[in-house]
Every structure is written in C-alpha cells, then in structure tokens.
Scaffold this motif. Structure first.
Motif, PDB file in Angstrom:
ATOM      1  N   VAL A 113     -24.240  19.902 -58.630  1.00 32.30           N
ATOM      2  CA  VAL A 113     -24.712  19.746 -57.053  1.00 32.30           C
ATOM      3  C   VAL A 113     -23.467  20.067 -56.216  1.00 32.30           C
ATOM      4  CG1 VAL A 113     -25.838  18.278 -55.480  1.00 32.30           C
ATOM      5  CG2 VAL A 113     -26.534  18.203 -58.049  1.00 32.30           C
ATOM      6  N   CYS A 114     -22.518  19.254 -56.535  1.00 31.56           N
ATOM      7  CA  CYS A 114     -21.209  19.770 -55.378  1.00 31.56           C
ATOM      8  C   CYS A 114     -20.976  21.065 -55.736  1.00 31.56           C
ATOM      9  CB  CYS A 114     -19.919  18.694 -55.971  1.00 31.56           C
ATOM     10  SG  CYS A 114     -20.542  17.004 -55.801  1.00 31.56           S
ATOM     11  N   ALA A 115     -20.846  21.667 -56.899  1.00 33.33           N
ATOM     12  CA  ALA A 115     -20.691  23.240 -56.983  1.00 33.33           C
ATOM     13  C   ALA A 115     -21.555  24.045 -56.228  1.00 33.33           C
ATOM     14  CB  ALA A 115     -20.681  23.723 -58.474  1.00 33.33           C
ATOM     15  N   ILE A 116     -22.845  23.720 -56.124  1.00 32.49           N
ATOM     16  CA  ILE A 116     -23.749  24.436 -55.206  1.00 32.49           C
ATOM     17  C   ILE A 116     -23.301  24.394 -53.732  1.00 32.49           C
ATOM     18  CG2 ILE A 116     -26.093  24.413 -54.431  1.00 32.49           C
ATOM     19  CD1 ILE A 116     -26.978  23.531 -57.374  1.00 32.49           C
ATOM     20  N   VAL A 117     -23.076  23.086 -53.050  1.00 33.82           N
ATOM     21  CA  VAL A 117     -22.520  22.978 -51.845  1.00 33.82           C
ATOM     22  C   VAL A 117     -21.228  23.965 -51.625  1.00 33.82           C
ATOM     23  CG1 VAL A 117     -21.879  21.409 -50.399  1.00 33.82           C
ATOM     24  CG2 VAL A 117     -23.654  20.629 -51.841  1.00 33.82           C
ATOM     25  N   GLY A 118     -20.528  23.891 -52.634  1.00 35.30           N
ATOM     26  CA  GLY A 118     -19.064  24.525 -52.576  1.00 35.30           C
ATOM     27  C   GLY A 118     -19.273  25.908 -52.428  1.00 35.30           C
ATOM     28  N   ALA A 119     -20.195  26.606 -53.314  1.00 36.89           N
ATOM     29  CA  ALA A 119     -20.506  28.226 -53.068  1.00 36.89           C
ATOM     30  C   ALA A 119     -21.084  28.480 -51.952  1.00 36.89           C
ATOM     31  CB  ALA A 119     -21.373  28.533 -54.281  1.00 36.89           C
ATOM     32  N   LEU A 120     -21.971  27.662 -51.234  1.00 40.50           N
ATOM     33  CA  LEU A 120     -22.643  28.031 -50.054  1.00 40.50           C
ATOM     34  C   LEU A 120     -21.947  28.034 -49.019  1.00 40.50           C
ATOM     35  CD1 LEU A 120     -26.032  26.185 -50.452  1.00 40.50           C
ATOM     36  CD2 LEU A 120     -25.601  28.946 -50.720  1.00 40.50           C
ATOM     37  N   ALA A 121     -20.945  26.886 -49.109  1.00 40.47           N
ATOM     38  CA  ALA A 121     -19.756  26.631 -48.123  1.00 40.47           C
ATOM     39  C   ALA A 121     -18.840  28.087 -48.158  1.00 40.47           C
ATOM     40  CB  ALA A 121     -18.978  25.415 -48.166  1.00 40.47           C
ATOM     41  N   GLY A 122     -18.279  28.308 -49.287  1.00 43.44           N
ATOM     42  CA  GLY A 122     -17.383  29.403 -49.313  1.00 43.44           C
ATOM     43  C   GLY A 122     -18.011  30.782 -48.623  1.00 43.44           C
ATOM     44  N   GLY A 123     -19.216  31.052 -49.042  1.00 42.27           N
ATOM     45  CA  GLY A 123     -19.664  32.075 -48.701  1.00 42.27           C
ATOM     46  C   GLY A 123     -19.895  32.401 -47.144  1.00 42.27           C
ATOM     47  N   TYR A 124     -20.212  31.036 -46.503  1.00 45.62           N
ATOM     48  CA  TYR A 124     -20.473  30.862 -45.168  1.00 45.62           C
ATOM     49  C   TYR A 124     -19.205  30.852 -44.303  1.00 45.62           C
ATOM     50  CZ  TYR A 124     -21.648  28.659 -40.662  1.00 45.62           C
ATOM     51  OH  TYR A 124     -21.597  28.465 -39.596  1.00 45.62           O
ATOM     52  N   LEU A 125     -18.060  30.189 -44.879  1.00 48.33           N
ATOM     53  CA  LEU A 125     -17.018  30.504 -44.250  1.00 48.33           C
ATOM     54  C   LEU A 125     -16.319  31.639 -44.455  1.00 48.33           C
ATOM     55  CD1 LEU A 125     -14.935  28.494 -42.914  1.00 48.33           C
ATOM     56  CD2 LEU A 125     -13.985  28.116 -44.978  1.00 48.33           C
ATOM     57  N   SER A 126     -16.243  32.578 -45.305  1.00 50.85           N
ATOM     58  CA  SER A 126     -16.104  33.783 -45.397  1.00 50.85           C
ATOM     59  C   SER A 126     -16.541  34.587 -44.468  1.00 50.85           C
ATOM     60  CB  SER A 126     -16.164  34.545 -46.853  1.00 50.85           C
ATOM     61  OG  SER A 126     -17.318  34.720 -46.929  1.00 50.85           O
ATOM     62  N   ASP A 127     -17.789  34.296 -43.738  1.00 49.22           N
ATOM     63  CA  ASP A 127     -18.273  35.212 -42.777  1.00 49.22           C
ATOM     64  C   ASP A 127     -17.682  34.978 -41.587  1.00 49.22           C
ATOM     65  OD1 ASP A 127     -20.109  36.989 -44.104  1.00 49.22           O
ATOM     66  OD2 ASP A 127     -21.899  35.680 -43.968  1.00 49.22           O
ATOM     67  N   ARG A 128     -17.453  33.748 -41.410  1.00 43.45           N
ATOM     68  CA  ARG A 128     -16.552  33.328 -40.070  1.00 43.45           C
ATOM     69  C   ARG A 128     -14.925  33.525 -39.988  1.00 43.45           C
ATOM     70  NH1 ARG A 128     -20.974  33.521 -39.936  1.00 43.45           N
ATOM     71  NH2 ARG A 128     -22.695  32.147 -39.104  1.00 43.45           N
ATOM     72  N   ILE A 129     -14.408  33.477 -41.010  1.00 44.06           N
ATOM     73  CA  ILE A 129     -12.946  33.340 -41.019  1.00 44.06           C
ATOM     74  C   ILE A 129     -12.159  34.675 -41.859  1.00 44.06           C
ATOM     75  CG2 ILE A 129     -12.811  30.973 -40.335  1.00 44.06           C
ATOM     76  CD1 ILE A 129     -11.594  30.508 -42.962  1.00 44.06           C
TER      77      ILE A 129
END
Length: 453
Positions: free
Chosen positions: A307-323
């Motif tokens: 479950v934490c890995a799902i959150v991590g994957a979404l956070a990584g993709g989102y952050l890569s669009d920002r920074i």
C-alpha cells in the motif's frame, strides 16, 4: 460501432478525444499489467513458502528454498529474451498488438501452473514442468511490461507523462497486494494440509479469468500517436521511393547508437530491482524462517508495505512532472539507501509496528523510483527503438540483480551464520551505483516522443 463513435468524437473535439484515449490507454495498461504481475507476484510468494516442500522435497530445507527461489529467478532470466523479441516486434508491429499477445501467453501459462502435479506425484518432472512454465511467464512479462509502459506514456500529454508513469508504477505493488491478500484469505480459511494440497492452486486458476478481462480492456485502446507517426513516415518514404521501406533493425539501432544510454539505465535500475525483490520475496522467508513470525502475519505486513509502495509510485510520478525526472530520482535513491542501512536492525527488534513502518518506507521509496522509470526510459530513446531499448534496460536489470537477489540473500545469510550485514553491503553498493547513474544522466523532462533524438 465504437470506431464510428470515436471518429466522430475526434472530429468534433480532437483534444477531448485524445485525452479520453490517453485515459483509456493508461487504464488498459495499468489493469492489464497488474493482472499479469498478479501471476508473477503470486509465484514469488509461494516460491518462498510452499514450493520448496511440494516441488523440491528431496533437498535439505535451505537447499530446497534456494532451488525454489532459483525457479523464481528463471522467470526473470527469461525476461531479456522476451524483451528482445517483443521489443523488436513492438517497434515494427506496434505496441498494442504485442500487448494483446503477451497477456494471452501469460494467462495460459499461469492457468497451466495451477494444474501442475507435485514431486510426490510425478517425481523430477514436477520441477521441470514448473520451471518451464515459469520461463514462459518470464518471456511474456519481458515484453509486456515495457509495451504497457509505452502504450500509456506515448498517449499522454507532455505535462502529464509523469503521473501516468506513476500509475503504471502501482501495477507491481497492487499485484503483490492481491496475491498476498488471496493467499492470506486462503490460509485463514483452509487447514495447512488443504492449503498445501489444493489451496495454492486456486489463485493461479482464477487469474486466467482476470487476464481475459485485461485483453478485453486493451482491445478498446488504439495504437499510440508516436508509433502511428513513425508508421506514416515510413509509408511516405515508400511512396517517394516507389517501394515499401523496411524500417531499421531496432536492436541494431540500440546497440550501435544508444548502447551507452541502455547500459546506464540498466545499471540505474539494478538498485531498485534488487531492493524490490529483497523486500517482497526474501523478507517473507526471513520473517517466517529466521524470526519465527507466522506466515499470515508476514502476508499482512507485505500487504501494508505494498500500500505504501502504491503511494510512493504515484508520488514519484507526480513529483517528476514538477521538478524533473533526475531530481526526483535522486530523492528516491537517497531515501532507499537510508532505509537499506536500518532495515534488518529494525526487523530484528521483533516489533510488529516498527517492522510494518520500515517495510512500508523501504518499499515505498523503492517504488517511488519505479514510478518514474517508465517515463524516464521512454524519453531516453527514439520512437523507432524505444520499445527495444526500454525493454532491454528494464529486463536486463531484473536479470542481473532482481531475480538473483533472493537467492544471494539466502546464501549470504547462511554463509554468515544468520547475520544480514553482508546482504546490507551488497544492496547498499547497488543503491550507490544507482545513485551515480542518475547523477551522470541528462534531464529528459519535456523531450518529444515523436521522431528520432
């Protein structure tokens, strides 16, 4: 009928139609790949718990576990071959066609795995058949993973590629949750004897129905704009020259012109691949065999970590669009290094809450990087060699470190009398190598996915 509707919609509102197809593409890629990973993840769990007794009983407990985990690695070893074959065909025939083939092959092999006789029934033929089907699974997944990634990323708009990539990153942890939840429920409902007799077969047999669902969803997705542009370019060249133009060999293009990129991306992903399989495969064996934790508790901990890995994957993709891809990957790589150093000391404390926290953090930051991997790999290769180059890098890393990691961890634990510090050194070194590969790479955010680089 659906084609007419889509065409008329596209004519009326091209942007809306493109967004709709992009959402459909990522849904088809995510659902289909998650279902395929379900079969692959299911095997990883039972390979660490059930298969040593059913298919390798003639060996002592440690050798039996190593043999079972070696069969798990055989599937990963077949992935580069699947990546090469499917990559070449995918760069020639298109992403969509290959995705339909690979999901079908995966479904059939998993269904047959649920029907396998055990060692007690047919002797040495049981592990031979098991490994053979495992190799077929790995071959199909070698082409499937990258095909699904490209299907979604090439359909996405440039500003949303990262979040689409993160959605693809949830496939593996989602499948781990489904696999562990299924086995957790079956282990709770059935006696130990019934679970070992027929209970483990149920999810393998049922997964075939889920794969059919994945095929249905993918039938509704069109070919990617990037590949269509490449196809039209070839047709135009053929008209100008008065003959059919055969595209360049994608494998030759990668090996001649993009081998440095492929090598760098392979070495980068060696870190996340090794850490992922250390957590989801070896950790279950370590918790149950070395720390005496019940199997059901181990399944529950893995579900929470995923479950934490799902959150991590979404956070990584989102952050890569920002920074940007590079800076986001550096953040994830640094955090996994910290988790690697404190992982086993915390597990050895025997605290359920602390174990749950460190497993969640470790797998979460590992999958944080995997959520960026699809878009970073796609943006690093030209259209005509993107499938082949991405598949080689992704599968090559899993071959080199992902598959062998559970086997190496068991062997090191045995060699150092139960001390996990040798495992920490190996995994930490791979993490540092991964960090260095990110540092020496260029930023790819904003790269056009159409045409050659």
């Amino acid at each position: 009928m659906s084609v007419i509707t889509e065409s008329s919609g596209a004519a009326a509102d091209p942007v809306s139609a493109q967004q709709s197809m992009a959402r459909r593409a990522v849904a088809g890629a995510t659902v289909g790949t998650a279902l395929e990973w379900f079969d692959f993840a299911l095997y990883g769990v039972v390979a660490a718990t059930i298969f040593p007794k059913l298919f390798f009983p003639s060996l002592d407990p440690t050798a039996s576990l190593l043999a079972s985990l070696a069969s798990f690695w055989a599937g990963l070893a077949a992935r580069p071959l699947g990546a090469i074959v499917c990559g070449i065909l995918g760069d020639r025939w298109g992403r969509r066609n290959l995705m339909l083939i690979t999901v079908s092959v995966m479904g059939v092999s998993s269904f047959l795995m649920g029907l396998l006789p055990t060692y007690q029934q047919v002797g040495i033929f049981a592990p031979i058949l098991l490994v053979s089907l495992r190799i077929v699974q790995g071959f199909a997944l070698g082409g499937e993973s990258t095909g699904a990634q490209l299907m979604a990323v090439e359909h996405a708009s440039p500003e949303h590629r990262g979040i689409y990539s993160g959605l693809l990153g949830i496939c593996s942890p989602l499948s781990q949750i489904l696999a562990n939840m299924t086995l957790f429920a079956l282990a709770g409902m059935l006696s130990a004897e019934d679970f070992e007799s027929f209970g483990w077969r149920i999810p393998f047999l049922a997964s075939f129905v889920l794969v059919l669902l994945g095929i249905y969803i993918r039938m509704k997705v069109s070919e990617t704009p990037a590949f269509e542009a490449l196809r039209k370019q070839g047709q135009q060249q053929g008209k100008q020259q008065g003959k059919r133009v055969r595209g360049a060999n994608p494998l030759g293009t990668v090996l001649r012109h993009h081998w440095k990129t492929a090598l760098r991306l392979t070495l980068f992903f060696c870190g996340p691949a090794a850490l992922f399989y250390l957590i989801v495969v070896f950790s279950l064996s370590y918790l149950t065999r070395n720390l005496g934790m019940p199997k059901q508790t181990g399944f529950m901990l893995l579900m929470v970590a995923n479950v934490c890995a799902i959150v991590g994957a979404l956070a990584g993709g989102y952050l890569s669009d920002r920074i940007g891809r590079k800076r986001a990957l550096l953040v994830g790589s640094f955090c996994t290094l910290v988790c690697c150093l404190i992982y086993f000391p915390i597990l050895n404390q025997g605290s359920l809450g602390m174990t749950m926290a460190i497993m969640g953090a470790f797998l979460g930051f590992t999958q944080f990087q995997s959520g960026i991997q699809p878009v970073w790999f796609a943006e690093s290769f030209p259209t005509e060699a993107r499938y082949t180059g991405s598949a080689l890098s992704y599968s090559g890393a899993n071959l080199l470190t992902g598959g062998p990691m559970p086997i190496v961890a068991v062997a090191l634990l045995q060699a150092f009398n139960g001390s996990p510090w040798a495992i920490v050194v190996v995994c930490g070194s791979l993490n540092v190598l991964s960090f260095l590969m990110i540092l020496t790479s260029r930023e790819t955010k904003g790269t056009s996915l159409e045409g050659s680089h």
